[in-house]
Design a protein around this motif. Structure first.
Motif, PDB file in Angstrom:
ATOM      1  N   ALA A 157       0.721  -1.076   0.019  1.00 34.53           N
ATOM      2  CA  ALA A 157      -0.006  -0.151  -0.040  1.00 34.53           C
ATOM      3  C   ALA A 157       0.890   1.199   0.021  1.00 34.53           C
ATOM      4  CB  ALA A 157      -0.970  -0.199   1.087  1.00 34.53           C
ATOM      5  N   PHE A 158       2.145   1.269   0.725  1.00 36.84           N
ATOM      6  CA  PHE A 158       3.055   2.244   0.692  1.00 36.84           C
ATOM      7  C   PHE A 158       3.431   2.625  -0.478  1.00 36.84           C
ATOM      8  CE2 PHE A 158       2.957   1.980   5.471  1.00 36.84           C
ATOM      9  CZ  PHE A 158       2.482   3.280   5.719  1.00 36.84           C
ATOM     10  N   GLU A 159       3.883   1.340  -1.263  1.00 35.59           N
ATOM     11  CA  GLU A 159       4.613   1.502  -2.446  1.00 35.59           C
ATOM     12  C   GLU A 159       3.610   2.058  -3.685  1.00 35.59           C
ATOM     13  OE1 GLU A 159       5.899  -2.282  -3.320  1.00 35.59           O
ATOM     14  OE2 GLU A 159       7.365  -2.297  -1.686  1.00 35.59           O
ATOM     15  N   GLN A 160       2.279   1.733  -3.483  1.00 37.76           N
ATOM     16  CA  GLN A 160       1.293   1.975  -4.328  1.00 37.76           C
ATOM     17  C   GLN A 160       1.107   3.686  -4.127  1.00 37.76           C
ATOM     18  OE1 GLN A 160      -2.340  -0.115  -3.608  1.00 37.76           O
ATOM     19  NE2 GLN A 160      -1.640  -1.415  -5.245  1.00 37.76           N
ATOM     20  N   ALA A 161       1.208   4.247  -2.753  1.00 35.91           N
ATOM     21  CA  ALA A 161       0.899   5.709  -2.469  1.00 35.91           C
ATOM     22  C   ALA A 161       2.005   6.513  -3.089  1.00 35.91           C
ATOM     23  CB  ALA A 161       0.629   5.654  -0.837  1.00 35.91           C
ATOM     24  N   LYS A 182       3.769  16.629  -7.525  1.00 36.68           N
ATOM     25  CA  LYS A 182       3.782  18.153  -6.754  1.00 36.68           C
ATOM     26  C   LYS A 182       4.462  18.108  -5.668  1.00 36.68           C
ATOM     27  CE  LYS A 182      -1.436  18.565  -7.803  1.00 36.68           C
ATOM     28  NZ  LYS A 182      -2.700  18.635  -7.410  1.00 36.68           N
ATOM     29  N   LEU A 183       5.048  17.013  -5.210  1.00 36.06           N
ATOM     30  CA  LEU A 183       5.970  16.833  -4.193  1.00 36.06           C
ATOM     31  C   LEU A 183       7.254  16.434  -4.527  1.00 36.06           C
ATOM     32  CD1 LEU A 183       3.630  15.007  -1.602  1.00 36.06           C
ATOM     33  CD2 LEU A 183       4.036  17.378  -1.794  1.00 36.06           C
ATOM     34  N   SER A 184       8.404  16.745  -3.789  1.00 35.26           N
ATOM     35  CA  SER A 184       9.656  16.274  -3.908  1.00 35.26           C
ATOM     36  C   SER A 184       9.934  14.882  -3.346  1.00 35.26           C
ATOM     37  CB  SER A 184      10.511  17.252  -3.350  1.00 35.26           C
ATOM     38  OG  SER A 184      10.717  17.184  -1.946  1.00 35.26           O
ATOM     39  N   ASP A 185      10.992  14.228  -3.767  1.00 31.69           N
ATOM     40  CA  ASP A 185      11.290  12.674  -3.132  1.00 31.69           C
ATOM     41  C   ASP A 185      11.266  12.931  -1.617  1.00 31.69           C
ATOM     42  OD1 ASP A 185      11.180  11.639  -5.664  1.00 31.69           O
ATOM     43  OD2 ASP A 185      13.268  11.492  -6.176  1.00 31.69           O
ATOM     44  N   GLU A 186      11.952  14.073  -1.091  1.00 32.90           N
ATOM     45  CA  GLU A 186      12.048  14.146   0.239  1.00 32.90           C
ATOM     46  C   GLU A 186      10.796  14.312   0.859  1.00 32.90           C
ATOM     47  OE1 GLU A 186      13.754  17.616   2.726  1.00 32.90           O
ATOM     48  OE2 GLU A 186      15.605  16.813   1.400  1.00 32.90           O
ATOM     49  N   GLN A 187       9.730  15.157   0.282  1.00 37.96           N
ATOM     50  CA  GLN A 187       8.579  15.286   0.656  1.00 37.96           C
ATOM     51  C   GLN A 187       7.749  13.986   0.846  1.00 37.96           C
ATOM     52  OE1 GLN A 187       7.425  18.570  -1.670  1.00 37.96           O
ATOM     53  NE2 GLN A 187       7.605  19.938   0.074  1.00 37.96           N
ATOM     54  N   ILE A 188       7.828  13.436  -0.143  1.00 41.76           N
ATOM     55  CA  ILE A 188       7.141  11.874  -0.360  1.00 41.76           C
ATOM     56  C   ILE A 188       7.814  11.047   0.969  1.00 41.76           C
ATOM     57  CG2 ILE A 188       6.909   9.929  -1.548  1.00 41.76           C
ATOM     58  CD1 ILE A 188       6.757  11.835  -4.231  1.00 41.76           C
ATOM     59  N   ASP A 189       8.852  10.973   0.855  1.00 38.91           N
ATOM     60  CA  ASP A 189       9.686  10.203   1.870  1.00 38.91           C
ATOM     61  C   ASP A 189       9.084  10.499   3.241  1.00 38.91           C
ATOM     62  OD1 ASP A 189      10.819   8.567   0.097  1.00 38.91           O
ATOM     63  OD2 ASP A 189      12.908   9.853   0.346  1.00 38.91           O
ATOM     64  N   GLN A 190       8.848  12.067   3.537  1.00 36.80           N
ATOM     65  CA  GLN A 190       8.421  12.534   4.918  1.00 36.80           C
ATOM     66  C   GLN A 190       6.861  12.061   5.034  1.00 36.80           C
ATOM     67  OE1 GLN A 190       9.405  16.583   4.765  1.00 36.80           O
ATOM     68  NE2 GLN A 190      11.413  16.463   5.714  1.00 36.80           N
ATOM     69  N   ALA A 191       6.335  12.244   4.084  1.00 35.77           N
ATOM     70  CA  ALA A 191       4.750  11.932   4.305  1.00 35.77           C
ATOM     71  C   ALA A 191       4.600  10.319   4.764  1.00 35.77           C
ATOM     72  CB  ALA A 191       3.938  12.197   2.915  1.00 35.77           C
ATOM     73  N   LEU A 192       5.238   9.655   3.948  1.00 40.06           N
ATOM     74  CA  LEU A 192       4.986   8.059   4.113  1.00 40.06           C
ATOM     75  C   LEU A 192       5.734   7.584   5.454  1.00 40.06           C
ATOM     76  CD1 LEU A 192       5.829   6.734   0.450  1.00 40.06           C
ATOM     77  CD2 LEU A 192       3.725   7.173   1.548  1.00 40.06           C
ATOM     78  N   GLU A 193       6.569   8.237   5.832  1.00 42.91           N
ATOM     79  CA  GLU A 193       7.437   8.069   7.235  1.00 42.91           C
ATOM     80  C   GLU A 193       6.479   8.285   8.118  1.00 42.91           C
ATOM     81  OE1 GLU A 193      10.796   9.707  10.067  1.00 42.91           O
ATOM     82  OE2 GLU A 193      11.307   9.140   7.798  1.00 42.91           O
ATOM     83  N   PHE A 194       5.813   9.488   8.211  1.00 38.59           N
ATOM     84  CA  PHE A 194       4.794  10.059   9.056  1.00 38.59           C
ATOM     85  C   PHE A 194       3.569   8.992   9.023  1.00 38.59           C
ATOM     86  CE2 PHE A 194       0.986  12.401  10.434  1.00 38.59           C
ATOM     87  CZ  PHE A 194       1.230  12.800  11.504  1.00 38.59           C
ATOM     88  N   SER A 195       3.083   8.488   8.073  1.00 39.27           N
ATOM     89  CA  SER A 195       2.074   7.843   8.014  1.00 39.27           C
ATOM     90  C   SER A 195       2.300   6.358   8.394  1.00 39.27           C
ATOM     91  CB  SER A 195       1.325   7.645   6.372  1.00 39.27           C
ATOM     92  OG  SER A 195       2.159   7.161   5.628  1.00 39.27           O
TER      93      SER A 195
END
Length: 173
Positions: free
Chosen positions: A106-110, A119-132
């Motif tokens: 599910a995280f890979e699909q997200a 809309k997001l950089s790779d760093e922002q995506i990593d932060q969002a997924l880490e938070f979730s």
């Protein structure tokens, strides 16, 4: 003596049916790898509304055609709690025992969806997924499932009970 039917018994019965229906929907969703599909959310909503209506009508019929707003809300809230408890227990069991990799998929699909949007950089995506991921422990998933279903079901019950209720003309009967 005229025995009053138990609203608790009716709510437990229909809550069991709701829980089994939610388990079936979840199982189909997981087995077809459609965890992010919005149609399953709509199907869940339709099933919850249907079971709330069926339970309240069952109770109203068993009381001679009468049900107060409070009784309808109580039935709906208990039904939702039971359905949520069963559904959350199944989801937790499935995620921990049957297929522990489902959350990772599910995280890979997200991640793929977020990257496609651009809309997001790779760093922002990593932060969002880490938070979730912090909210994906089995205990949190179980508690969120139970309370989420309970709150959503209670809100639906407030609306449905307003339409299903039928008060006695003489409240002292």
């Amino acid at each position: 003596m005229n025995e009053q039917p138990s609203s608790t018994r009716i709510a437990l019965k229909w809550g069991l049916f709701l829980g089994l229906a939610l388990i079936a929907i979840t199982l189909v969703m997981y087995l077809t790898d459609q965890a992010g599909n919005g149609w399953f959310n709509l199907l869940t909503l339709v099933v919850m509304v249907a079971f709330l209506i069926l339970a309240m009508r069952d109770y109203r019929t068993s009381t001679g055609g009468y049900m107060s707003y409070g009784e309808g809300f109580g039935i709906g809230a208990l039904l939702s709690a039971v359905g949520g408890l069963l559904s959350a227990a199944f989801i937790t069991f499935y995620n921990v025992v049957i297929d522990p990799t489902i959350q990772q998929r599910a995280f890979e699909q997200a991640r793929e969806k977020l990257e496609e949007q651009g809309k997001l950089s790779d760093e922002q995506i990593d932060q969002a997924l880490e938070f979730s991921q912090k909210f994906q422990s089995p205990g949190f998933t179980f508690i969120a499932g139970v309370f989420g279903t309970l709150i959503f079901g209670a809100l639906l019950s407030l609306i449905i009970a307003a339409f299903i209720r039928r008060n006695k003309t003489n409240p002292f009967e």
